[in-house]
Design an enzyme around this catalytic site. Sequence first.
Site, mmCIF file in Angstrom:
data_model
loop_
_atom_site.group_PDB
_atom_site.id
_atom_site.type_symbol
_atom_site.label_atom_id
_atom_site.label_comp_id
_atom_site.label_asym_id
_atom_site.label_seq_id
_atom_site.Cartn_x
_atom_site.Cartn_y
_atom_site.Cartn_z
ATOM 1 N N HIS A 1 3.878 83.086 59.402
ATOM 2 C CA HIS A 1 2.421 83.132 59.432
ATOM 3 C C HIS A 1 1.874 83.189 60.861
ATOM 4 O O HIS A 1 0.683 83.423 61.053
ATOM 5 C CB HIS A 1 1.818 81.948 58.653
ATOM 6 C CG HIS A 1 1.926 80.607 59.325
ATOM 7 N ND1 HIS A 1 2.920 79.706 59.042
ATOM 8 C CD2 HIS A 1 1.157 80.009 60.259
ATOM 9 C CE1 HIS A 1 2.759 78.613 59.763
ATOM 10 N NE2 HIS A 1 1.684 78.769 60.507
ATOM 11 N N ASP B 1 8.690 81.575 55.349
ATOM 12 C CA ASP B 1 7.803 81.361 56.491
ATOM 13 C C ASP B 1 8.591 81.262 57.790
ATOM 14 O O ASP B 1 8.314 80.419 58.644
ATOM 15 C CB ASP B 1 6.938 80.118 56.291
ATOM 16 C CG ASP B 1 5.726 80.108 57.229
ATOM 17 O OD1 ASP B 1 5.352 81.185 57.719
ATOM 18 O OD2 ASP B 1 5.174 79.023 57.479
ATOM 19 N N SER C 1 2.785 75.108 64.759
ATOM 20 C CA SER C 1 3.591 75.926 63.855
ATOM 21 C C SER C 1 4.610 76.731 64.638
ATOM 22 O O SER C 1 4.276 77.411 65.609
ATOM 23 C CB SER C 1 2.691 76.878 63.063
ATOM 24 O OG SER C 1 1.863 76.180 62.184
#
Length: 464
Positions: free
Chosen positions: A106, A136, A212
């Site tokens: 992402h 992911d 992230s």
Amino acid sequence: MFRNCLTALTIVMLGALPIQAETRVPASQAEIALGFAPLVKEAAPAVVNIYAKIITETQARSPFMNDPFFDDLFRGFGQQRRPRVQNSLGSGVILSADGYVVSNYHVVGTASEIRVVTNDRREFNAQVVLADEESDLAILQLDEAEDLPFLTLRDSDRVEVGELALAIGNPFGVGQTVSSGIISGLARSGTATGAGRGYYIQTDAPINPGNSGGALIDVNGDLIGINTRILSRSGGSNGIGFAIPANLVREFVRQAQEGSEAFQRPWAGMSGQLMDADLAESLGLGLVEGMMISDLHPKSPFGRAGFQVGDVITQVDGEPVNSPPEMVFRMTVAGLGQTAVFTRVRDGVAEDVEVAMLPAPNDPPAEALALGERSVFPGLEIARINPAVASGMGLPFTADGVVVTHAGPYAARAGIQEADILVRVNGRDIERPTDVEQALREKTRWMQVELMRRGQRVVLRFRL
């Protein structure tokens, strides 16, 4: 590579000497001040900031939209699609001296331009060499990189609840930041926010937007996992963060270095049911553990290995399995082309069975077909469903028939979508892609298409 910096850290944080095995408080102000500093000094250079540019198409809003009179009169007016640039900020972890970097899908999975900035302010352009939205995860290759610092992957199956952990990343774009906590849970699945489906390590080390793709490391400086998601109602860390285990990252790196264009998982060809007390009692099992096989595809490698509906799988390579996501994770980290040992319980008797980890077979042939310019739906792409097609499009493994792999502009306007399963066109039953082509050749003023969409029957009728 980071164990030399841990002498003081082990004394301060764990208070246990390997020989004496006794606890003590820090002996001096210097020990208290030291804290995690040596560990961070060694690990932080391998964590990078990532700046990604993503170009998306947006549809301009009509000023007459939702107006009961003008909406029909000016339908489509001013609603042309326009490119829009979005900037994504995240983190990544260097895993090799020649510039392989892991981050989240992402963050970089759909980026058109990626810039990576290291801890010492060097900048590199990067390309995505392997990415997978479901996990992911994305693997990047830095241009002209050499002799870079990198982190060592730990066997994440050996991680225990209560271990100390550090999260390193770039939260909120403020620059590289370190937060500490413990491993607060293992084998978490389906609990994190976002589109990813997976199997996570849970930590209370604060993870915020921008973290992230950053590193979750242990007290030896080894990589436990990749920080990916939070459980939050406000968008900030509430003490529950999730990291993708290092063992899955290792398989991604292996496939990337072998030149795979898409991440491949072993195919199970089965569906499973979570065990509960009633089900365990009905099967005569003393403990509520494992996953019961509820359906098997005729070509499933488990069927070929002798598994049957009603069998209970309790372990994979000695690791416990209690849900379908755990099963998929264990198969994936076992590695495509390898074999894994599954503990099967049948009639109360446990037995270890080897199963080959193979991709979904392209059998029967997909017979992929793209309709030409003379068709009613030029650009429509369809294929016969087989295990490989079903797996690649996220369809149930029991799906059958003909699926839309790309709608094209004209079919999309008629309401046909990717992953729709075509059942009947103008009254003709659809079993093969050529059936669709023939049905669309029939001259008629009206067109009727019956299809299945996410398990629901849909009928589209329109005038030609």
